[in-house]
Design an enzyme around this catalytic site. Structure first.
Site, PDB file in Angstrom:
ATOM      1  N   THR A  14       0.818  -1.213   0.000  1.00  0.00           N
ATOM      2  CA  THR A  14       0.000   0.000   0.000  1.00  0.00           C
ATOM      3  C   THR A  14       0.848   1.257   0.000  1.00  0.00           C
ATOM      4  OG1 THR A  14      -1.780  -1.137   1.130  1.00  0.00           O
ATOM      5  CG2 THR A  14      -1.760   1.244   1.339  1.00  0.00           C
ATOM      6  N   TYR A  28      -8.241   0.580  -3.349  1.00  0.00           N
ATOM      7  CA  TYR A  28      -7.150   1.091  -4.189  1.00  0.00           C
ATOM      8  C   TYR A  28      -6.372  -0.100  -4.694  1.00  0.00           C
ATOM      9  CZ  TYR A  28      -4.747  -0.167   0.054  1.00  0.00           C
ATOM     10  OH  TYR A  28      -4.292  -0.884   1.123  1.00  0.00           O
ATOM     11  N   SER A  61       1.890  -7.892  -0.590  1.00  0.00           N
ATOM     12  CA  SER A  61       2.721  -8.797   0.206  1.00  0.00           C
ATOM     13  C   SER A  61       2.066 -10.142   0.491  1.00  0.00           C
ATOM     14  CB  SER A  61       3.168  -8.131   1.502  1.00  0.00           C
ATOM     15  OG  SER A  61       2.096  -7.976   2.396  1.00  0.00           O
ATOM     16  N   THR A  94       1.749  -4.531   4.114  1.00  0.00           N
ATOM     17  CA  THR A  94       1.681  -4.776   5.555  1.00  0.00           C
ATOM     18  C   THR A  94       1.178  -6.180   5.901  1.00  0.00           C
ATOM     19  OG1 THR A  94      -0.486  -3.727   5.596  1.00  0.00           O
ATOM     20  CG2 THR A  94       1.414  -2.360   6.185  1.00  0.00           C
ATOM     21  N   ASP A  95       0.565  -6.873   4.933  1.00  0.00           N
ATOM     22  CA  ASP A  95      -0.059  -8.155   5.278  1.00  0.00           C
ATOM     23  C   ASP A  95       0.941  -9.213   5.735  1.00  0.00           C
ATOM     24  OD1 ASP A  95      -2.379  -6.910   4.648  1.00  0.00           O
ATOM     25  OD2 ASP A  95      -2.905  -8.168   2.932  1.00  0.00           O
ATOM     26  N   LYS A 167       0.788  -7.436  12.585  1.00  0.00           N
ATOM     27  CA  LYS A 167      -0.373  -6.636  12.186  1.00  0.00           C
ATOM     28  C   LYS A 167      -1.561  -7.162  12.982  1.00  0.00           C
ATOM     29  CE  LYS A 167      -2.746  -4.999   8.022  1.00  0.00           C
ATOM     30  NZ  LYS A 167      -2.828  -5.117   6.540  1.00  0.00           N
ATOM     31  N   GLU A 288      -1.293 -27.860  27.573  1.00  0.00           N
ATOM     32  CA  GLU A 288      -2.542 -28.333  26.965  1.00  0.00           C
ATOM     33  C   GLU A 288      -2.425 -29.747  26.394  1.00  0.00           C
ATOM     34  OE1 GLU A 288      -5.630 -27.518  26.359  1.00  0.00           O
ATOM     35  OE2 GLU A 288      -5.737 -25.544  27.308  1.00  0.00           O
TER      36      GLU A 288
HETATM   37  N1  LIG Z   1      -1.676  -1.995   3.907  1.00  0.00           N
HETATM   38  C1  LIG Z   1      -1.116  -2.822   3.047  1.00  0.00           C
HETATM   39  O1  LIG Z   1       0.049  -2.699   2.688  1.00  0.00           O
HETATM   40  C2  LIG Z   1      -1.951  -3.961   2.535  1.00  0.00           C
HETATM   41  C3  LIG Z   1      -1.883  -4.061   1.028  1.00  0.00           C
HETATM   42  C4  LIG Z   1      -1.611  -5.441   0.519  1.00  0.00           C
HETATM   43  N2  LIG Z   1      -2.602  -6.392   0.908  1.00  0.00           N
HETATM   44  C5  LIG Z   1      -0.209  -5.867   0.914  1.00  0.00           C
HETATM   45  O2  LIG Z   1       0.027  -6.439   1.942  1.00  0.00           O
HETATM   46  O3  LIG Z   1       0.694  -5.596   0.164  1.00  0.00           O
END
Ligand SMILES: NC(=O)CC[C@H](N)C(=O)O
Length: 331
Positions: A14, A28, A61, A94-95, A167, A288
């Protein structure tokens, strides 16, 4: 004094995203804007470092594969060996950012700062967070204070350890949290530190990207009510060398799944119990489940996706479950 040299390796996400309208904060396309444009948009970067960019990938990602990890890791390792590189920033979706950050923590031998950064809103949106996040990342990568602290993640003004940050919320700009708290803060280009990671990382790691050419396949199967053993068996059939059980609570395993996991362990597949509770799981050995009796491994505090990364790195070096458990305690 001379300005430090920082290289930005861009991989997509992103932070390189573009939407149709300024109101599109969540709708987007990721991985659109090239690294030179990201750098040119922040002239202030050049006041803190000599910054240059390299476009390594241009992907979202969630589509990262082990091959992407290896390519990126080898590039980072080559750059940090150069005397004209003082720090590396990696822009990333970010994923799976937390997976890449942990992978680099485990396999790159350097004291030089390596900082991963992403954004939650594309650069085209109102209150886009990517520019400040990137400015912060470069300022951390440029400082000697960040040396020897392991791979770092800067998002939302926090500096977190790449080992344990995850995340934990999507859509919000405060998406990344470590269950054990941030290492520091970055404010107006200055960093302030409060803690250090104690787990083995970078310089003190026994793993080395320069000796790794293939990462063994490790699968994750999810625990929940009414679960069956189907996913575990399917992963095994497709050749998984280890299966991470993304368990409920303390990595608990349903009665319907235990026999399959015993059987798969008997076939030589490593079974790793982790927890999918999202504010920070913590799996205790023999609590467990009787891990000693079943010869299973526990993931300690690593979430399932981080446990997958450590298992595949560790399996390049050992097939012994006791060794694997030692590694899970130490890293
Ligand atoms: N906020 C993000 O970067 C998510 C965008 C996308 N799903 C990725 O991980 O690249």
């Amino acid at each position: 004094a001379e300005k430090p040299n920082v290289v930005i390796l861009a991989t997509g996400g992103t932070i390189a995203g573009a939407g149709a309208d300024v109101t599109n904060s969540a709708t987007y396309q990721a991985a659109k804007v090239p690294v030179d444009k990201l750098i040119a948009a922040i002239p202030q970067l050049q006041t803190i470092a000599n910054v240059r960019g390299e476009q390594v990938f241009q992907i979202a990602s969630e589509s990262f594969t082990n091959d992407h990890l290896l390519t990126l890791g080898k590039r980072v390792a080559a750059l940090v060996k150069q005397s004209d590189v003082d720090g590396v920033v990696i822009t990333h979706g970010t994923d799976t950012l937390e997976e890449t950050a942990y992978f680099l923590t485990l396999v790159v031998h350097t004291e030089k700062p390596i900082v991963l950064v992403g954004s939650m809103r594309p650069g085209t949106a109102m209150s886009a967070d990517g520019t400040l996040n990137l400015y912060n990342a470069v300022s951390v990568a440029a400082t000697k204070d960040a040396r020897g602290k392991g791979v770092l993640v800067t998002m939302n003004d926090e500096i977190n350890s790449g080992r344990d940050v995850a995340k934990v919320v999507n859509l919000k700009t405060e998406a990344f949290k470590s269950p054990w708290g941030p290492l520091g803060m970055v404010v107006e280009g200055k960093n302030y530190w409060f803690r250090l990671p104690v787990k083995r990382h970078t310089m003190n790691s026994e793993f080395d990207i320069e000796k790794i050419d293939v990462l063994p396949s490790v699968g994750i199967a999810y625990g929940a009510g009414n679960v069956s053993d189907t996913a575990y068996r399917a992963l095994a059939e497709k050749g998984a060398k280890a299966i991470v059980h993304a368990g409920t609570g303390n990595g608990s395993v349903a009665k319907a799944v235990v026999p399959a996991l015993q059987e798969l362990r008997g076939q030589g597949i490593q079974i790793i119990r982790s927890s999918h509770v999202n504010a920070g799981g913590f799996v205790l050995r023999n609590a467990e489940q009787p891990d000693d009796k079943y010869d299973w491994v526990v993931a300690h505090d690593l979430n399932p996706q981080k446990a997958k990364i450590l298992a595949s790195v560790a399996l390049t070096q050992t097939q012994d479950s006791k060794e694997l458990q030692r590694i899970f305690w130490e890293y």
